[in-house]
Design a protein around this motif. Structure first.
Motif, PDB file in Angstrom:
ATOM      1  N   GLY A  13       0.944  -1.220   0.000  1.00 50.02           N
ATOM      2  CA  GLY A  13      -0.029   0.149   0.003  1.00 50.02           C
ATOM      3  C   GLY A  13       1.077   1.188  -0.157  1.00 50.02           C
ATOM      4  N   ILE A  14       1.946   1.337   0.892  1.00 53.92           N
ATOM      5  CA  ILE A  14       2.902   2.529   0.645  1.00 53.92           C
ATOM      6  C   ILE A  14       3.409   2.697  -0.479  1.00 53.92           C
ATOM      7  CG2 ILE A  14       4.940   2.963   1.715  1.00 53.92           C
ATOM      8  CD1 ILE A  14       4.086   1.941   4.452  1.00 53.92           C
ATOM      9  N   ALA A  15       4.005   1.439  -1.198  1.00 53.72           N
ATOM     10  CA  ALA A  15       4.290   1.555  -2.379  1.00 53.72           C
ATOM     11  C   ALA A  15       3.328   2.005  -3.650  1.00 53.72           C
ATOM     12  CB  ALA A  15       4.745   0.012  -3.075  1.00 53.72           C
ATOM     13  N   HIS A  16       2.293   1.533  -3.296  1.00 49.72           N
ATOM     14  CA  HIS A  16       1.146   2.198  -4.459  1.00 49.72           C
ATOM     15  C   HIS A  16       0.926   3.542  -4.262  1.00 49.72           C
ATOM     16  CE1 HIS A  16      -0.130  -2.012  -4.896  1.00 49.72           C
ATOM     17  NE2 HIS A  16      -0.874  -1.491  -5.949  1.00 49.72           N
ATOM     18  N   LEU A  17       1.095   4.211  -2.711  1.00 51.59           N
ATOM     19  CA  LEU A  17       1.044   5.835  -2.756  1.00 51.59           C
ATOM     20  C   LEU A  17       2.323   6.337  -3.054  1.00 51.59           C
ATOM     21  CD1 LEU A  17      -1.261   5.414   0.510  1.00 51.59           C
ATOM     22  CD2 LEU A  17      -1.964   5.928  -1.537  1.00 51.59           C
ATOM     23  N   TRP A  18       3.377   5.804  -2.744  1.00 44.78           N
ATOM     24  CA  TRP A  18       4.773   6.376  -2.811  1.00 44.78           C
ATOM     25  C   TRP A  18       5.080   6.580  -4.483  1.00 44.78           C
ATOM     26  CZ3 TRP A  18       9.345   5.305   1.031  1.00 44.78           C
ATOM     27  CH2 TRP A  18      10.163   6.327   0.874  1.00 44.78           C
ATOM     28  N   VAL A  19       5.255   5.491  -5.234  1.00 47.40           N
ATOM     29  CA  VAL A  19       5.723   5.326  -6.393  1.00 47.40           C
ATOM     30  C   VAL A  19       4.611   4.810  -7.469  1.00 47.40           C
ATOM     31  CG1 VAL A  19       7.988   5.380  -5.926  1.00 47.40           C
ATOM     32  CG2 VAL A  19       6.562   3.084  -5.809  1.00 47.40           C
ATOM     33  N   PRO A  20       3.415   5.379  -7.632  1.00 50.97           N
ATOM     34  CA  PRO A  20       2.430   5.063  -8.468  1.00 50.97           C
ATOM     35  C   PRO A  20       2.980   4.693  -9.816  1.00 50.97           C
ATOM     36  CG  PRO A  20       1.941   7.036  -7.802  1.00 50.97           C
ATOM     37  CD  PRO A  20       2.892   6.735  -6.997  1.00 50.97           C
ATOM     38  N   GLU A  21       3.771   5.884 -10.359  1.00 48.90           N
ATOM     39  CA  GLU A  21       4.141   5.949 -11.538  1.00 48.90           C
ATOM     40  C   GLU A  21       4.807   4.615 -12.021  1.00 48.90           C
ATOM     41  OE1 GLU A  21       5.123   8.328  -9.242  1.00 48.90           O
ATOM     42  OE2 GLU A  21       3.579   9.462 -10.065  1.00 48.90           O
ATOM     43  N   ILE A  38      -4.378   2.963  -8.813  1.00 46.67           N
ATOM     44  CA  ILE A  38      -3.225   2.483  -7.973  1.00 46.67           C
ATOM     45  C   ILE A  38      -3.502   3.284  -6.583  1.00 46.67           C
ATOM     46  CG2 ILE A  38      -0.702   2.882  -7.935  1.00 46.67           C
ATOM     47  CD1 ILE A  38      -0.880   2.043 -10.953  1.00 46.67           C
ATOM     48  N   LEU A  39      -3.692   4.427  -6.585  1.00 50.47           N
ATOM     49  CA  LEU A  39      -3.704   5.318  -5.423  1.00 50.47           C
ATOM     50  C   LEU A  39      -4.941   4.780  -4.388  1.00 50.47           C
ATOM     51  CD1 LEU A  39      -3.011   8.915  -6.765  1.00 50.47           C
ATOM     52  CD2 LEU A  39      -1.454   7.420  -5.452  1.00 50.47           C
ATOM     53  N   ALA A  40      -6.180   4.388  -5.016  1.00 53.37           N
ATOM     54  CA  ALA A  40      -7.152   3.971  -4.057  1.00 53.37           C
ATOM     55  C   ALA A  40      -6.691   2.600  -3.585  1.00 53.37           C
ATOM     56  CB  ALA A  40      -8.201   3.907  -4.938  1.00 53.37           C
ATOM     57  N   PHE A  44      -6.521   1.276   0.018  1.00 57.15           N
ATOM     58  CA  PHE A  44      -7.311  -0.073   0.618  1.00 57.15           C
ATOM     59  C   PHE A  44      -6.163  -1.050   1.267  1.00 57.15           C
ATOM     60  CE2 PHE A  44      -7.414  -4.336  -0.652  1.00 57.15           C
ATOM     61  CZ  PHE A  44      -8.550  -4.863   0.153  1.00 57.15           C
ATOM     62  N   GLU A  45      -5.233  -1.241   0.486  1.00 56.93           N
ATOM     63  CA  GLU A  45      -4.376  -2.280   1.293  1.00 56.93           C
ATOM     64  C   GLU A  45      -4.116  -1.740   2.815  1.00 56.93           C
ATOM     65  OE1 GLU A  45      -1.795  -4.072  -2.257  1.00 56.93           O
ATOM     66  OE2 GLU A  45      -1.376  -1.784  -1.949  1.00 56.93           O
ATOM     67  N   ILE A  46      -3.608  -0.355   2.820  1.00 50.43           N
ATOM     68  CA  ILE A  46      -3.327  -0.189   4.143  1.00 50.43           C
ATOM     69  C   ILE A  46      -4.380  -0.031   5.257  1.00 50.43           C
ATOM     70  CG2 ILE A  46      -2.623   1.807   5.791  1.00 50.43           C
ATOM     71  CD1 ILE A  46      -1.075   2.836   3.293  1.00 50.43           C
ATOM     72  N   ALA A  47      -5.878   0.273   4.631  1.00 52.78           N
ATOM     73  CA  ALA A  47      -6.841   0.317   5.430  1.00 52.78           C
ATOM     74  C   ALA A  47      -7.120  -1.398   5.919  1.00 52.78           C
ATOM     75  CB  ALA A  47      -7.979   0.742   4.988  1.00 52.78           C
ATOM     76  N   ALA A  48      -7.106  -2.164   4.906  1.00 55.04           N
ATOM     77  CA  ALA A  48      -7.501  -3.508   5.188  1.00 55.04           C
ATOM     78  C   ALA A  48      -6.544  -4.336   6.048  1.00 55.04           C
ATOM     79  CB  ALA A  48      -7.489  -4.533   3.864  1.00 55.04           C
ATOM     80  N   SER A  49      -5.199  -3.869   6.010  1.00 53.17           N
ATOM     81  CA  SER A  49      -4.131  -4.526   6.992  1.00 53.17           C
ATOM     82  C   SER A  49      -4.595  -4.064   8.429  1.00 53.17           C
ATOM     83  CB  SER A  49      -2.709  -3.830   6.518  1.00 53.17           C
ATOM     84  OG  SER A  49      -2.462  -4.111   5.149  1.00 53.17           O
ATOM     85  N   VAL A  50      -4.767  -2.940   8.656  1.00 56.06           N
ATOM     86  CA  VAL A  50      -5.277  -2.406   9.965  1.00 56.06           C
ATOM     87  C   VAL A  50      -6.474  -3.291  10.455  1.00 56.06           C
ATOM     88  CG1 VAL A  50      -6.163  -0.490  11.343  1.00 56.06           C
ATOM     89  CG2 VAL A  50      -4.363  -0.040   9.858  1.00 56.06           C
TER      90      VAL A  50
END
Length: 130
Positions: A13-21, A38-40, A44-50
């Protein structure tokens, strides 16, 4: 197992937000609004992990959603492998792609198991011991 899966999904999730390109390189052409998707999915990945590591009723839903998500991103993993797309850190080797593609069903099972959606294979072993 739940914490390890949550750590992997959080890192993704962090990778999706940090380097979407970078992830745009492997996104299939048929995905609408790929950068926004990709940003969404990163959020999602971070929220689902929590939710997966929480004690709330959201754990079951998080596991189900993570499993479905793992199924939905399989086309991007296949595209990455078949098109030979070079990505920073990951590179372009079948030593990565082969295990990654073969492990996808395990990730789906893992999410479902960690959330208590399924209890296979241990349920079967318990019945056999009766």
């Amino acid at each position: 197992m739940r914490w390890v899966l949550a750590a992997f999904y959080s890192a993704a999730g962090i990778a999706h937000l940090w380097v979407p390109e970078t992830l745009l390189l492997i996104t299939p052409a048929w995905v609408p609004f790929p950068r926004e998707v990709i940003l969404a999915t990163g959020v999602f990945e971070i929220a689902a992990s929590v939710a997966l590591v929480s004690r709330s009723g959201l754990r079951w839903w998080a596991g189900l959603a993570m499993a479905l998500y793992a199924l939905c991103v399989w086309p991007a993993n296949i595209k990455h492998a078949l098109d030979g797309i070079e990505m920073p850190v990951i590179g372009n080797s079948w030593w990565y792609h082969g295990p990654r593609l073969a492990f996808q069903p395990v990730i789906i099972w893992w999410a479902l198991f960690c959330a208590g959606v399924i209890d296979w294979p241990w349920r079967i072993a318990k019945r056999a011991s009766r």
